[in-house]
Enzyme design. Structure first.
Site, PDB file in Angstrom:
ATOM      1  N   GLN A   1     113.439  -4.350  38.537  1.00 33.67           N
ATOM      2  CA  GLN A   1     112.634  -5.119  39.469  1.00 33.67           C
ATOM      3  C   GLN A   1     113.049  -6.589  39.382  1.00 33.67           C
ATOM      4  O   GLN A   1     112.875  -7.232  38.353  1.00 33.67           O
ATOM      5  CB  GLN A   1     111.138  -4.990  39.156  1.00 33.67           C
ATOM      6  CG  GLN A   1     110.257  -5.804  40.101  1.00 33.67           C
ATOM      7  CD  GLN A   1     108.780  -5.678  39.791  1.00 33.67           C
ATOM      8  OE1 GLN A   1     108.376  -4.767  39.075  1.00 33.67           O
ATOM      9  NE2 GLN A   1     107.989  -6.599  40.307  1.00 33.67           N
TER      10      GLN A   1
ATOM     11  N   CYS B   1     106.585  -4.235  42.500  1.00 35.28           N
ATOM     12  CA  CYS B   1     106.422  -3.091  41.588  1.00 35.28           C
ATOM     13  C   CYS B   1     105.903  -1.863  42.318  1.00 35.28           C
ATOM     14  O   CYS B   1     106.193  -0.729  41.919  1.00 35.28           O
ATOM     15  CB  CYS B   1     105.494  -3.463  40.439  1.00 35.28           C
ATOM     16  SG  CYS B   1     103.875  -4.040  40.985  1.00 35.28           S
TER      17      CYS B   1
ATOM     18  N   HIS C   1     100.043  -4.373  37.678  1.00 38.49           N
ATOM     19  CA  HIS C   1     101.424  -3.890  37.737  1.00 38.49           C
ATOM     20  C   HIS C   1     101.440  -2.370  37.863  1.00 38.49           C
ATOM     21  O   HIS C   1     100.603  -1.673  37.287  1.00 38.49           O
ATOM     22  CB  HIS C   1     102.181  -4.322  36.470  1.00 38.49           C
ATOM     23  CG  HIS C   1     103.623  -3.939  36.480  1.00 38.49           C
ATOM     24  ND1 HIS C   1     104.547  -4.516  37.329  1.00 38.49           N
ATOM     25  CD2 HIS C   1     104.309  -3.023  35.742  1.00 38.49           C
ATOM     26  CE1 HIS C   1     105.740  -3.983  37.109  1.00 38.49           C
ATOM     27  NE2 HIS C   1     105.621  -3.071  36.151  1.00 38.49           N
TER      28      HIS C   1
ATOM     29  N   ASP D   1     109.578   1.879  34.519  1.00 35.14           N
ATOM     30  CA  ASP D   1     108.990   0.582  34.826  1.00 35.14           C
ATOM     31  C   ASP D   1     110.132  -0.390  35.078  1.00 35.14           C
ATOM     32  O   ASP D   1     111.001  -0.595  34.200  1.00 35.14           O
ATOM     33  CB  ASP D   1     108.103   0.107  33.672  1.00 35.14           C
ATOM     34  CG  ASP D   1     107.347  -1.166  34.001  1.00 35.14           C
ATOM     35  OD1 ASP D   1     107.696  -1.834  34.995  1.00 35.14           O
ATOM     36  OD2 ASP D   1     106.406  -1.491  33.254  1.00 35.14           O
TER      37      ASP D   1
END
Length: 632
Positions: A102, A108, A181, A203
C-alpha cells in the site's frame, strides 16, 4: 467513517483517497463493477461468538476486517516486520500468493478487496478490468504492483465512486486522516506441503504475507481466534467492535435478517438431531418407546377440566383425582373405596346407555346391512348452496332421501319441524335432518331421532363440497364404515350414538369407504375417505367429501315443540262475587281434583305431541369458564 460527497475524478497516483466505509453494499458494488461474478458477495459479521459466526453464508472464501490502529498494535507490527525482514517470509506461505503493498493513503479498502478477490477461487470475468490487472501483475513484485495500481486511474475512480455511494458519505471530509485500517485473511496452500492449507493475513502495510498457522475447514473460527489473541488484547478502542459486530444492528431490516438466520440455523440443528435420533431408534425400538412415554406434550386437550360424566376415561386418571386415589391404601382382601365408587358409576352409566332412546337400534334383530331411512330437508327459504349440500348428505347416509320444501307461501304456512318429525315418524323414517341457511349459505343442522327423539341442534361451519376438493375420489353405493373419535362424556356418547343410528349396523368392507366424525374441543369434524392398502404395513387415504364442522348448541328431549299460534283463545271466566253463595267443601275438593287431573293429562299429551320443549343440555357462554372446559 469519514463523510464524503461530490469530488472530482482523482488522478492516478494522486494524494490520499477517500476512506471506504465498511459496508457490504459498498464492497459488492465495487467488486461487481470490476468483474466479480454475481454468485459471490460480501456480508457482515456481527460478532465473534459461535452463534453469530454460524449465521454467515457458507462457504467463506476470505475475511476482511477493519480495526483501529493503536500504539500497542504499531509497536507489535514493527517488531514482527523487523523479524520478517531478517528471516524472510515464512516458507509455509505459498510463493504464488497475490500480495500488493500500500503506497496510497486510505487505499487499504481497495488493497483488501484485491487481496480477497485475487487469492480466492471466486469467478472473475476474464475480460474485466480486474482480470486484466491480475494478468499485468503476474510477474511484478509487491512494490511494482502498488506502482501499477497508482498509475491505473480506473481503480481510483472505482474507489471514489464506492466511497461516495452511501447516504452517510454526503460530504467530502476536510481531513482525510483516519486511524482505521483494513486487513484481509485468506486460506492458502501450504508452501511446503501442497496438500495442507495455511491461514494467511494480507496487509499492504506489512513487509509481506503473515503466516498464522494451519487452517481448518472453518476459516471463520480460525480468524476469530487470531482476532481475539492478536487484536482485541492490543486494542482499547470500541470502534473495533462497532465496525465488526454492531455495524448494522441499528437497522431494522438487518435485525430481522439476523433473527431469521438464527431461526434457520436452529431449525437445521434440530433437523440433524432428529435424523440422528431416528437412526438410533431404528436400531433400538425400545429407545423410541421410552422417548414417547417420557415426552408427553402438554396440550389443552389432555389438560381439560374434569367432568364427572366422563365414561371412556377412568376417573382416577385425571390429575384432580390422582392425589386422592393414591392416598387410598390397597387392601389385601377386597377393593378400595375408589374402585367400589368407580364400579358403581360405571354400572349406572351402562344402565342408562342400555335404556336410552337409541337402544332399539343396537338391539334390532333384522338385516344388519339394511340402512335406516333418513329424511333430509331444508328450511322453507332455502338457497342453491343449501340444496347442493343436502344432495351430498344423501350420498353420505345410505338410506337417506331428500325432500325439497316448497318456497311458495309465507313461513307460517309451512309445517314446523315438530310436524315434519311426526309425519316422518309415522312413515317409518328413523331420523329427520333439517338444514338451515343464512346469508345464502348453510349454517345449522337440526337432527331428530325418530319416532320419540331426542333432538340435537348443531352450528354448521366450514362447508366444502366434493367438487371443491382437489383430487377427490368418487363415492360408491357401498355402506361405509363409521369412526367416532373423542366422545368421552355422557352427552358426547349420546351425540355419537345419534350419528351411529344414521348408518346401517354392518358396513360393506369391499367398498373401502370410511366416514369419520372426530371430536376435538367440542368441534365435530366430518370427513369421508376411501382407503387402499399399499402393503401389509402401509395404507393410503383419498378424500371423497364433503367436509364440514359441527358445534353442538342444544339437546332436547323428545320431538320439537308444535306451537299452535293460531289456536282460539280460552273462554273468558268471570269470577263470582263475594255475595254469591260459597260452594260446600266437598264441591271445592272435587273441582280441585278434577283440575289437577286435567293438568296432568294435558302435560302427558303435550309431551307426546311435542307441544313443549324440555332441554337436556343448552350451550351458554357462561358455561365455558376457561379454555379447558369441554362437554363432549
Amino acid at each position: 467513517m469519514a463523510e464524503q460527497t461530490k469530488t472530482a475524478e482523482p488522478k492516478a497516483g494522486g494524494g490520499p483517497w477517500i476512506p471506504l466505509e465498511s459496508n457490504p453494499e459498498v464492497f459488492n458494488s465495487w467488486a461487481h463493477k470490476l468483474g466479480m461474478a454475481q454468485t459471490a458477495h460480501f456480508e457482515d459479521i456481527y460478532g465473534l461468538d459461535p452463534e453469530l459466526l454460524a449465521m454467515v453464508t457458507k462457504p467463506v472464501k476470505a475475511v476482511l476486517m477493519i480495526f483501529p490502529i493503536s500504539p500497542q498494535m504499531e509497536q507489535s507490527r514493527r517488531v514482527d516486520d523487523e523479524k520478517m525482514r531478517k528471516d524472510g517470509v515464512s516458507p509455509n506461505v505459498d510463493k504464488y500468493i497475490f500480495f500488493i503493498e500500500q503506497k496510497i493513503g486510505n487505499a487499504c479498502g481497495t488493497i483488501g478487496l484485491l487481496h480477497a478477490l485475487l487469492n480466492s477461487d471466486v469467478t472473475i470475468n476474464p475480460l474485466s478490468s480486474l482480470a486484466q490487472f491480475q494478468e499485468k501483475c503476474m510477474d511484478l513484485s509487491p512494490s511494482d504492483r502498488a506502482d501499477l495500481l497508482a498509475k491505473t486511474a480506473l481503480f481510483a475512480q472505482a474507489h471514489s465512486a464506492a466511497a461516495t455511494s452511501t447516504e452517510s458519505s454526503s460530504t467530502v471530509p476536510t481531513n482525510l486522516d483516519t486511524d482505521l485500517h483494513f486487513t484481509c485473511f485468506v486460506p492458502s496452500i501450504d508452501g511446503v506441503n501442497r496438500n495442507a492449507r495455511r491461514l494467511v493475513e494480507l496487509d499492504g502495510r506489512r513487509v509481506g504475507p503473515v503466516d498464522h498457522g494451519a487452517a481448518t475447514d472453518d476459516i471463520l473460527k480460525d480468524v476469530s481466534t487470531i482476532v481475539k489473541e492478536k487484536y482485541l488484547k492490543l486494542s482499547t478502542s470500541m470502534q473495533f467492535f462497532t465496525m465488526t459486530r454492531n455495524k448494522q444492528m441499528a437497522n431494522r431490516e438487518k435485525r430481522i435478517e439476523l433473527v431469521e438466520r438464527v431461526k434457520r440455523q436452529k431449525a437445521a440443528e434440530k433437523f440433524k438431531e432428529r435424523l440422528a435420533r431416528k437412526r438410533k431408534e431404528v436400531k433400538d425400538p425400545e429407545m423410541k418407546k421410552k422417548r414417547i412415554e417420557e415426552n408427553v406434550p402438554i396440550t389443552i386437550d389432555n389438560m381439560r377440566e374434569h367432568d364427572p360424566t366422563m365414561l371412556t376415561a377412568p376417573t382416577d386418571m385425571h390429575p384432580n383425582h390422582r392425589a386422592s386415589s393414591s392416598k387410598t391404601a390397597v387392601k389385601s382382601e377386597g377393593a378400595t373405596e375408589t374402585d367400589v365408587k368407580q364400579e358403581t358409576i360405571d354400572s349406572e352409566n351402562m344402565h342408562d346407555i342400555a335404556n336410552d332412546p337409541f337402544a332399539a337400534y343396537f338391539h334390532q334383530t333384522g338385516d344388519p346391512t339394511l340402512p335406516p331411512k333418513v329424511l333430509i330437508t331444508t328450511s322453507p327459504r332455502f338457497t342453491t348452496a343449501t340444496r347442493e349440500f343436502c344432495e351430498e348428505l344423501v350420498g353420505v347416509f345410505p338410506g337417506a332421501k331428500y325432500v325439497q320444501r316448497s318456497k311458495r307461501g309465507s313461513n307460517h304456512k309451512c309445517p314446523s319441524i315438530g310436524k315434519l318429525a311426526t309425519w316422518a315418524g309415522e312413515r317409518g323414517y328413523g331420523a329427520l335432518v333439517v338444514v338451515n341457511d343464512d346469508q345464502k349459505e348453510p349454517n345449522a343442522i337440526t337432527m331428530v331421532h325418530l319416532p320419540e327423539g331426542p333432538t340435537a341442534y348443531f352450528k354448521l361451519t366450514s362447508v366444502q363440497l366434493t367438487k371443491r376438493i382437489f383430487g377427490h375420489a368418487r363415492a360408491s353405493p357401498h355402506n361405509p364404515e363409521l369412526i367416532l373419535n373423542g366422545f368421552v362424556t355422557r352427552l358426547g356418547h349420546a351425540v355419537g350414538r345419534m350419528f351411529q343410528t344414521l348408518f346401517p349396523p354392518m358396513p360393506e368392507f369391499e367398498g373401502r369407504q370410511v366416514v369419520t366424525l372426530h371430536n376435538q374441543r367440542d368441534f365435530l369434524f366430518f370427513r369421508r375417505h376411501r382407503y387402499v392398502f399399499h402393503s401389509t404395513e402401509k395404507a393410503g387415504l383419498q378424500e371423497i367429501g364433503p367436509r364440514f364442522t359441527l358445534k353442538l348448541r342444544s339437546m332436547r328431549q323428545g320431538l320439537p315443540a308444535v306451537n299452535k299460534l293460531g289456536a282460539p283463545m280460552r273462554e273468558l271466566e268471570i269470577a263470582k262475587d263475594e255475595d254469591d253463595e260459597d260452594p260446600s267443601a266437598e264441591t271445592r275438593a272435587a273441582e280441585a281434583l278434577a283440575q289437577e287431573q286435567e293438568q296432568e293429562q294435558s302435560l302427558k299429551k303435550a309431551k307426546k305431541d311435542g307441544k313443549r320443549d324440555e332441554f337436556a343440555w343448552v350451550w351458554k357462554p357462561e358455561l365455558e369458564v376457561n379454555k379447558r372446559t369441554f362437554f363432549l
